[in-house]
Design a protein around this motif. Sequence first.
Motif, mmCIF file in Angstrom:
data_model
loop_
_atom_site.group_PDB
_atom_site.id
_atom_site.type_symbol
_atom_site.label_atom_id
_atom_site.label_comp_id
_atom_site.label_asym_id
_atom_site.label_seq_id
_atom_site.Cartn_x
_atom_site.Cartn_y
_atom_site.Cartn_z
ATOM 1 N N GLU A 107 -0.219 4.214 -2.499
ATOM 2 C CA GLU A 107 -0.725 5.492 -1.972
ATOM 3 C C GLU A 107 0.145 6.673 -2.348
ATOM 4 O OE1 GLU A 107 -2.992 3.720 2.008
ATOM 5 O OE2 GLU A 107 -1.159 4.902 2.235
ATOM 6 N N SER B 45 -6.923 3.735 -1.993
ATOM 7 C CA SER B 45 -5.918 2.832 -1.422
ATOM 8 C C SER B 45 -6.489 1.432 -1.217
ATOM 9 C CB SER B 45 -5.444 3.385 -0.070
ATOM 10 O OG SER B 45 -4.705 2.407 0.640
ATOM 11 N N TYR C 146 -6.545 9.068 0.639
ATOM 12 C CA TYR C 146 -6.211 7.722 0.186
ATOM 13 C C TYR C 146 -7.492 6.935 -0.107
ATOM 14 C CZ TYR C 146 -1.622 8.876 2.162
ATOM 15 O OH TYR C 146 -0.419 9.473 2.468
ATOM 16 N N SER D 114 0.820 -1.215 0.000
ATOM 17 C CA SER D 114 0.000 0.000 0.000
ATOM 18 C C SER D 114 0.854 1.267 0.000
ATOM 19 C CB SER D 114 -0.946 0.015 1.208
ATOM 20 O OG SER D 114 -0.216 0.160 2.422
#
Length: 551
Positions: free
Chosen positions: A335, A400, A397, A331
């Motif tokens: 991100e 995300s 985000y 991630s």
Amino acid sequence: MNAISSDVDVLVAGAGPVGLTAAYELVRRGVRVRVVDRAEGPATTSRATATHARTLEVYHQMGILRELLARGQRVENFTMHRRGRVLTSLGTDYSELPTRYPFTLQVDQVITEEVLREQLRAAGVDVEWGVALESLDNAPDGVVARLRHPDGRDEEYAVGWLVGADGAHSTVRKQLGIDLLGESSEKWMVADAFIDTELPRDSLHWMHLSRGTILMVPFPDEGKWRLLDTDDVGDEDRPDVVRARFEAKMSEGLGRPVRVKELTWMSVFTIRQRMVESMRSGRCFLAGDAAHVHSPASGQGLNTGVQDAYNLAWKLASVVNRQAAEGLLDSYSAERVPVGEILLGSTKTATKLIALRNAAAPVLLPVGMALLNLLTPVKRGVERKILRGMSGLALHYRSSPLTVPARPDAGGDAGIQPGDRVSCSREELSAAPGWQAVCEELADPRWMLLVFAGPGAVPEAARRAHRTYGDALRVRVVRETEASARDAGPEPLHDPEGRVRRAFALAAGTSYALVRPDGHLAAKGPLAGEAALESLLRRVHLLPTRRGVAK
């Protein structure tokens, strides 16, 4: 040469603000860290100065903000000058971006690094100066870094993870074979100087001239300013010529004589707009200028790099400490690469606006600013748009892999959205004790699970999460009435007017909000039961901790 088996978990290459932030956040979470830098010692010349609101929030969460505030200069305005006239002064309208720090702090990067080094040293880690990372092997189970010491000695060092925060010419990036893609454009001159002037120090001052533009940025030191010339870049080796040139240009812009008493530093730099397509390769990560470089026009470099490091550090610490599965690390790039793309676009626009090379500007600029001054709602809209692009508060985000979109019937189209930061404005902090408690929790390095419950027993799902994930997850049971007694389990949080629940747009009844360690909301909705909550925590890669807390 056999590699020395590492006695640390993470090697950080680079001891600028990005590497120091990553190292300190890892250490603060119990990770063993080593920091090396090829420079002979800390930087002494001025570089980045602007620290925007979102980075100030990060520093608060890190516990280092108080000292930086005391050593910085708050800036809340942007004043535009032409031929002795103030065309307009743009203020700061944070009404759509609530924060407890509604300003930009001008603080020398040298000071920021000093504060971070002191915090790291207090935690038992000293920067190893003059130690250069020359090459690396990135294997599935770890990294072997080849280090060159100041005395010429070579060292092979085996470590679990490597963070490359070694700047725009990053050796780590080159060793990983990751390209920095983009373009280079014009050259600007930057200088630091002590100036005789009565200009307000709570503002940036921009001057449109007969040729080019000048930007003046205040330092905390009395009389000291950062000067930026978008047109003349010659005579870098002739400080008297450069000083006289700045004096003439500022005198033209302000319509009165200006004296530059002393130039303390100057440099010519080429504006580059470049970034990588991925910030992770196996056990290695890139952060800050190693991953993206862009124009300094809106002061984004240090801010973006610190936020990279903060994002990476809590995730990497969770994996190292076996509180999260390794999938969490994917991630980071997912991100932060999109953030880099957004910033390249916004800083490119800011560069054009600062330089203002439009031939019609001498006629159109005064007329346009006069109209803007008359149209207050339009002016406020311009201020809000500038802040959205500069402050970092609008970044989110929502796309995300860690973000779970809320259902429309569970606050999905209102309140704080999954992926957004959980904000704490000054007004909320003073008026709502529930928000005060939530904002205090943001300094805790763990995830935060807010469970909204009625006056009855604590939901068993909250109790189980508290027992099973206590090392990685802080559980607070939010009640709108005082708990009659504190029993074993999650700590209650009193929200007398239901402001916290309404901020998340959650209906009355048993519900939850899951907040990441960096203060962004991951998920919210009805609390469906133990199995559903367990599934959610596994979706964000949390692992049960053997040392689960039991109060």
